[in-house]
Design an enzyme around this catalytic site. Structure first.
Site, PDB file in Angstrom:
ATOM      1  N   ASP A  86       7.829   5.856 -26.437  1.00 48.65           N
ATOM      2  CA  ASP A  86       7.490   7.166 -26.996  1.00 48.65           C
ATOM      3  C   ASP A  86       8.578   8.192 -26.697  1.00 48.65           C
ATOM      4  OD1 ASP A  86       6.718   7.103 -24.186  1.00 48.65           O
ATOM      5  OD2 ASP A  86       5.694   9.014 -24.517  1.00 48.65           O
ATOM      6  N   GLU A 180       4.636   7.449 -21.998  1.00 56.49           N
ATOM      7  CA  GLU A 180       5.200   7.844 -20.706  1.00 56.49           C
ATOM      8  C   GLU A 180       5.313   9.359 -20.626  1.00 56.49           C
ATOM      9  OE1 GLU A 180       8.235   8.994 -17.722  1.00 56.49           O
ATOM     10  OE2 GLU A 180       8.302   9.331 -19.882  1.00 56.49           O
TER      11      GLU A 180
HETATM   12 ZN   LIG Z   1      11.908   8.834 -20.240  1.00 51.77          ZN
END
Ligand SMILES: [Zn+2]
Length: 417
Positions: A86, A180
């Site tokens: 992401d 994340e």
């Molecule tokens: Zn990163």
């Protein structure tokens, strides 16, 4: 560049340019995994590419994580390589149009749109990259080197290992994670099935960097309940929670213990949000320190300030809650010096002296380390993350991929020894 890095450069760049064009922006405040459906566009592509390379146990699981494994010498521990798919919610990633500026001359790089420039005067890291090929966005989006540089380097490295069966290397376990940037921690990573003894996240920045320490991190919420009445008849009755919250924030330290006045190993308490009204107002804070004992002191300070407030206005109620977010992985990794030594050796084989830096933040490796998988963070060659000035050096990305090929061999040598 070492001959190995030179050999990997074209493949790393090719993969990187393909991955950044796929929008994988994650979103805050979503409880499903992944937080955005579009992250699966890249996940499916990576699953197919890992299968094409010839990895085993390739799968895309129900959380959006992509796994694959490459068998290696049996005497060596299985090594995990982890990167996140992401990109940050801060800046759009729709229509990323990567630009490759070949043979950087040391001057200002002008992006085609929105007057965005990369000025080496403001970007000291860029100054060191004269002669490199620099990849940027077109000024309208971020680039997504965070962390597609890591994804491309891992994929290129395992493709290389698979294509060179004569190389003795440790068994490799690959995992590409989602979200994340919004959740962190790789909480859905199935450690048992992953089966790695040690792992590395490829989510750092500058060439040669090895990061083994994060902050300790807690979120503290101060809930202030007042007594709201009609303001026309409030005399002697109204206890305004909003004013009390303002007093609380005003009492916080400013010249120290604040992100805007600290660096290196200095921790802080940081109010991130005030919300509510006269009846009830909450103050959200984050508390950070590399040192666990100091971390407790910072939280104790907040509790003391809250108690002072309560004492001054007994008609109100002041409640403090603390939620642990992650802990410094340095303590865990310190018990496994071999995981750092192997990374140092791999970096030295690039002809680069390893640089140990501390993270003023967290990484997926922090929670993984505390879950029992020691996971330091390694460089990827990207910079200026979460911004439209984000850039990456092709040479440094190739070096990171070469480091992983070396690392797999270092572990095989050590395992056999
Ligand atoms: Zn990163």
């Amino acid at each position: 560049m070492t001959p190995l890095a030179a050999e990997l450069a074209a493949d790393v760049l090719d993969r990187f340019l393909r991955y950044v064009r796929i929008d994988t922006q994650s979103a805050h405040g979503v409880t499903t995994s992944p937080s955005t459906e579009k992250q699966l566009d890249l996940a499916r592509l990576l699953r197919d590419e890992l299968e094409e390379i010839g990895l085993e146990d390739v799968r895309l699981d129900e959380f959006g994580y992509v796994y694959g494994s490459l068998p290696g010498v049996e005497s060596a521990p299985a090594i995990g390589l982890i990167a996140h798919m992401d990109t940050s919610p801060d800046v759009t990633a729709t229509g990323v149009d990567p630009q490759v500026h070949e043979g950087y001359d040391g001057g200002v790089i002008e992006l085609p749109n929105e007057g965005v420039v990369l000025d080496p005067e403001e970007l000291p890291l860029l100054q060191k990259k004269v002669g490199h090929d620099i990849v940027t966005g077109d000024g309208t989006t971020l680039l997504g080197a965070d962390d597609k540089a890591g994804v491309a380097e891992i994929t290129a490295a395992v493709a290389y290992l698979k294509a060179h069966p004569a190389l003795e290397h440790a068994p490799i376990r690959v995992c590409f994670t989602v979200d994340e940037e919004v959740a962190g921690g790789a909480d859905h990573l199935d450690l048992e099935r992953f089966g790695a003894r040690y792992a590395y996240t490829l989510d750092g920045a500058e060439l040669g960097e090895i990061e083994a320490e994060t902050f300790n991190a807690s979120k503290v919420t101060v809930i202030i309940r007042g007594r709201s009445t009609h303001p026309g008849t409030a005399k002697g009755q109204l206890v305004n929670a909003a004013k009390l919250a303002a007093d609380f924030v005003a009492a916080l330290p400013r010249d120290e213990l604040s992100p805007e006045t600290t660096e290196e190993r200095e921790g802080f308490v940081h109010p991130t949000r005030i919300y509510g009204g006269a009846e009830e107002t909450c103050v959200d804070l984050i508390v950070r320190d590399h040192d666990a004992a100091k971390m407790d002191e910072h939280v104790a300070l907040l509790r003391r300030l809250a108690a002072d407030l309560q004492e001054r206005e007994p008609r109100a109620s002041v409640e403090v809650t603390e939620e642990e977010q992650y802990r410094n992985m340095g303590e865990v990794i310190g018990r496994h010096p071999e995981v750092i030594e192997a990374a140092e050796e791999a970096v030295r084989r690039l002809g680069v002296e390893p640089v140990h830096s501390i993270i003023r933040g967290g990484t997926d490796g922090a929670r993984l380390s505390w879950r029992g998988l020691p996971t330091p963070n390694l460089f990827t060659g990207g910079s200026e993350y979460h911004s439209r000035r984000e850039w990456a050096s092709v040479q440094d990305m190739a070096a990171a991929a070469a480091m992983l090929v070396e690392l797999a061999q270092v572990w095989a040598e050590r395992g056999a020894a």
